[in-house]
Structure formats: structure tokens, C-alpha cells
Scaffold this active site. Sequence first.
Site, PDB file in Angstrom:
ATOM      1  N   HIS A   7      13.434 -14.624 -57.713  1.00 13.87           N
ATOM      2  CA  HIS A   7      13.331 -13.189 -57.994  1.00 13.87           C
ATOM      3  C   HIS A   7      12.522 -12.467 -56.925  1.00 13.87           C
ATOM      4  CE1 HIS A   7       9.800 -14.819 -60.377  1.00 13.87           C
ATOM      5  NE2 HIS A   7       9.180 -13.776 -59.865  1.00 13.87           N
ATOM      6  N   GLU A 130       5.552 -16.531 -54.508  1.00 14.72           N
ATOM      7  CA  GLU A 130       5.482 -17.341 -55.729  1.00 14.72           C
ATOM      8  C   GLU A 130       6.450 -18.500 -55.572  1.00 14.72           C
ATOM      9  OE1 GLU A 130       6.632 -15.180 -59.252  1.00 14.72           O
ATOM     10  OE2 GLU A 130       6.314 -16.910 -60.577  1.00 14.72           O
TER      11      GLU A 130
HETATM   12  C1  LIG Z   1       5.017 -13.207 -65.110  1.00 17.68           C
HETATM   13  C2  LIG Z   1       4.509 -14.454 -64.517  1.00 17.68           C
HETATM   14  C3  LIG Z   1       4.861 -14.680 -63.070  1.00 17.68           C
HETATM   15  C4  LIG Z   1       6.329 -15.062 -62.968  1.00 17.68           C
HETATM   16  O1  LIG Z   1       6.694 -16.038 -63.663  1.00 17.68           O
HETATM   17  O2  LIG Z   1       7.127 -14.454 -62.253  1.00 17.68           O
HETATM   18  C5  LIG Z   1       4.467 -13.553 -62.153  1.00 17.68           C
HETATM   19  O3  LIG Z   1       5.135 -13.122 -61.291  1.00 17.68           O
HETATM   20  S1  LIG Z   1       2.835 -12.946 -62.398  1.00 17.68           S
HETATM   21  C6  LIG Z   1       2.613 -11.744 -61.092  1.00 17.68           C
HETATM   22  C7  LIG Z   1       1.193 -11.345 -60.975  1.00 17.68           C
HETATM   23  N1  LIG Z   1       0.349 -12.450 -60.571  1.00 17.68           N
HETATM   24  C8  LIG Z   1      -0.190 -12.582 -59.341  1.00 17.68           C
HETATM   25  O4  LIG Z   1       0.012 -11.751 -58.471  1.00 17.68           O
HETATM   26  C9  LIG Z   1      -1.052 -13.803 -59.128  1.00 17.68           C
HETATM   27  C10 LIG Z   1      -1.424 -14.017 -57.684  1.00 17.68           C
HETATM   28  N2  LIG Z   1      -2.135 -12.875 -57.126  1.00 17.68           N
HETATM   29  C11 LIG Z   1      -3.453 -12.933 -56.797  1.00 17.68           C
HETATM   30  O5  LIG Z   1      -4.111 -13.958 -56.935  1.00 17.68           O
HETATM   31  C12 LIG Z   1      -4.091 -11.666 -56.261  1.00 17.68           C
HETATM   32  O6  LIG Z   1      -3.379 -10.537 -56.684  1.00 17.68           O
HETATM   33  C13 LIG Z   1      -4.140 -11.672 -54.701  1.00 17.68           C
HETATM   34  C14 LIG Z   1      -2.774 -11.795 -54.053  1.00 17.68           C
HETATM   35  C15 LIG Z   1      -5.073 -12.792 -54.208  1.00 17.68           C
HETATM   36  C16 LIG Z   1      -4.730 -10.318 -54.248  1.00 17.68           C
HETATM   37  O7  LIG Z   1      -6.012 -10.201 -54.777  1.00 17.68           O
HETATM   38  P1  LIG Z   1      -6.617  -8.770 -55.109  1.00 17.68           P
HETATM   39  O8  LIG Z   1      -8.027  -8.982 -55.557  1.00 17.68           O
HETATM   40  O9  LIG Z   1      -5.702  -8.064 -56.019  1.00 17.68           O
HETATM   41  O10 LIG Z   1      -6.544  -7.910 -53.804  1.00 17.68           O
HETATM   42  P2  LIG Z   1      -7.359  -7.960 -52.485  1.00 17.68           P
HETATM   43  O11 LIG Z   1      -7.706  -6.578 -52.165  1.00 17.68           O
HETATM   44  O12 LIG Z   1      -8.453  -9.005 -52.499  1.00 17.68           O
HETATM   45  O13 LIG Z   1      -6.260  -8.425 -51.502  1.00 17.68           O
HETATM   46  C17 LIG Z   1      -6.565  -9.016 -50.278  1.00 17.68           C
HETATM   47  C18 LIG Z   1      -5.563  -8.484 -49.247  1.00 17.68           C
HETATM   48  O14 LIG Z   1      -4.229  -8.852 -49.652  1.00 17.68           O
HETATM   49  C19 LIG Z   1      -3.432  -7.674 -49.804  1.00 17.68           C
HETATM   50  N3  LIG Z   1      -2.535  -7.849 -50.936  1.00 17.68           N
HETATM   51  C20 LIG Z   1      -2.889  -7.942 -52.229  1.00 17.68           C
HETATM   52  N4  LIG Z   1      -1.809  -8.114 -52.997  1.00 17.68           N
HETATM   53  C21 LIG Z   1      -0.756  -8.109 -52.157  1.00 17.68           C
HETATM   54  C22 LIG Z   1       0.649  -8.242 -52.374  1.00 17.68           C
HETATM   55  N5  LIG Z   1       1.164  -8.391 -53.590  1.00 17.68           N
HETATM   56  N6  LIG Z   1       1.455  -8.215 -51.295  1.00 17.68           N
HETATM   57  C23 LIG Z   1       0.954  -8.062 -50.029  1.00 17.68           C
HETATM   58  N7  LIG Z   1      -0.388  -7.942 -49.766  1.00 17.68           N
HETATM   59  C24 LIG Z   1      -1.206  -7.953 -50.832  1.00 17.68           C
HETATM   60  C25 LIG Z   1      -4.411  -6.548 -50.024  1.00 17.68           C
HETATM   61  O15 LIG Z   1      -3.841  -5.337 -49.657  1.00 17.68           O
HETATM   62  C26 LIG Z   1      -5.567  -6.955 -49.138  1.00 17.68           C
HETATM   63  O16 LIG Z   1      -5.240  -6.649 -47.802  1.00 17.68           O
HETATM   64  P3  LIG Z   1      -6.244  -5.816 -46.872  1.00 17.68           P
HETATM   65  O17 LIG Z   1      -6.352  -4.468 -47.485  1.00 17.68           O
HETATM   66  O18 LIG Z   1      -5.605  -5.826 -45.512  1.00 17.68           O
HETATM   67  O19 LIG Z   1      -7.564  -6.583 -46.905  1.00 17.68           O
HETATM   68 CO    CO Z   2       7.090 -13.440 -60.361  1.00 18.07          CO
END
Ligand SMILES: CC[C@@H](C(=O)O)C(=O)SCCNC(=O)CCNC(=O)[C@H](O)C(C)(C)COP(=O)(O)OP(=O)(O)OC[C@H]1O[C@@H](n2cnc3c(N)ncnc32)[C@H](O)[C@@H]1OP(=O)(O)O
Ligand code: CO
Length: 134
Positions: A7, A130
Site C-alpha cells: 500500500h 513499512e
Molecule cells: C495501521 C498500521 C500500519 C499498517 O498496517 O499499515 C500503519 O501504517 S501505522 C502508520 C503510522 N505509524 C508510523 O508511522 C510508525 C513509524 N513512524 C515513526 O516511528 C515516526 O513517525 C518517525 C518516522 C520516526 C518520525 O518521528 P516524528 O517524531 O514524528 O518526527 P521527527 O520530526 O522526529 O522526524 C524526523 C525527520 O523525519 C521526517 N519525517 C517524519 N515523518 C516522515 C514521513 N512520514 N515521511 C518522510 N519524512 C518524515 C521529519 O520531517 C523530520 O525531518 P527534518 O525536519 O528534516 O528533521
Molecule cells: Co501502513
Amino acid sequence: MIGRLNHVAIAVPDLEAARAQYATMLGADVGAPQDEPDHGVTVVFITLPNTKIELLYPLGDDSPIQGFLDKNPSGGIHHVCYEVDDILAARDHLLTEGARVLGGGEPKIGAHGKPVLFLHPKDFNGCLVELEQV
Ligand SMILES: CC[C@@H](C(=O)O)C(=O)SCCNC(=O)CCNC(=O)[C@H](O)C(C)(C)COP(=O)(O)OP(=O)(O)OC[C@H]1O[C@@H](n2cnc3c(N)ncnc32)[C@H](O)[C@@H]1OP(=O)(O)O
Ligand SMILES: [Co+2]
């Protein structure tokens, strides 16, 4: 190692509006909202002929997608999900290659009842990945 695209997930600011848009404007096969408290999201799956779209909306106070929506208030592509045959073998290979496996590296059960893991977007060209064992 990776197989089919399971997905593409899109974080949305209004889940009902997004559901209605895919159903009415795009004529897609849209499922019912599904709460996933272990993941901090509510999901809606849209079934396409060759893959799925996962609409994501925050659930609870500590949702992993809240920060993403704060930065992208109109929504946006949040992650892609690839299928793997053996998620633990995939995890161990990725750790050996230096990738950051999120959540302490322990798979959780995802929306399809199968084990999933996430890989840090900074290690994959700015795209959160993922993996789902099928
Ligand atoms: C329904 C269940 C399952 C399925 O079966 O399909 C799912 O899909 S669940 C979906 C939701 N779950 C998750 O996203 C779990 C994994 N994610 C994480 O652990 C965190 O979200 C993360 C990815 C580690 C980000 O942490 P966060 O604290 O939210 O943000 P930060 O500000 O620390 O982020 C650091 C850096 O990364 C960039 N970022 C964050 N998210 C994304 C993204 N989705 N895509 C691209 N980039 C992302 C963020 O912008 C920061 O960048 P800088 O600003 O340059 O530092
Ligand atoms: Co998902």
C-alpha cells in the site's frame, strides 16, 4: 528481498472528506474506518486493481502521524509498504546494512493482522518505509 507494493499511505486532515472523495470523485472501492490503537491511527483502505491506498488519521494523544500532519496540514504521502516473506530476516539484513529499524526492531501486528516494521525515512531518500510479512 522486497516484493509487491502492499500500500501507499496518505495522511489526511479530514478522514470522512477523503473517504467521500475517493468513493465519489474517483469511483474507488473504499472500506470502513478501522481504529488501530496500537499504532495511534485510524485507517481506511482503498482497494485498487494492483495495490491499496491507506488513508491515515491520528488516533489518541500520541499519534506517530501528528507531527507529519502539523508539518503538512493539507496531508501528504506518509509511507510506502513493501511485502517481504520473512520480516525477521529482512530486519536483520537491514540492520547489517546500517538502516534504522524503528520501534526497537520488534515487529507489531499491522492493519492486515500481519507483522510490520518501519524504516527511518532519512535512510530511504526521505520516504518512510513499512515492511509487511505476507
Ligand atoms: C495501521 C498500521 C500500519 C499498517 O498496517 O499499515 C500503519 O501504517 S501505522 C502508520 C503510522 N505509524 C508510523 O508511522 C510508525 C513509524 N513512524 C515513526 O516511528 C515516526 O513517525 C518517525 C518516522 C520516526 C518520525 O518521528 P516524528 O517524531 O514524528 O518526527 P521527527 O520530526 O522526529 O522526524 C524526523 C525527520 O523525519 C521526517 N519525517 C517524519 N515523518 C516522515 C514521513 N512520514 N515521511 C518522510 N519524512 C518524515 C521529519 O520531517 C523530520 O525531518 P527534518 O525536519 O528534516 O528533521
Ligand atoms: Co501502513
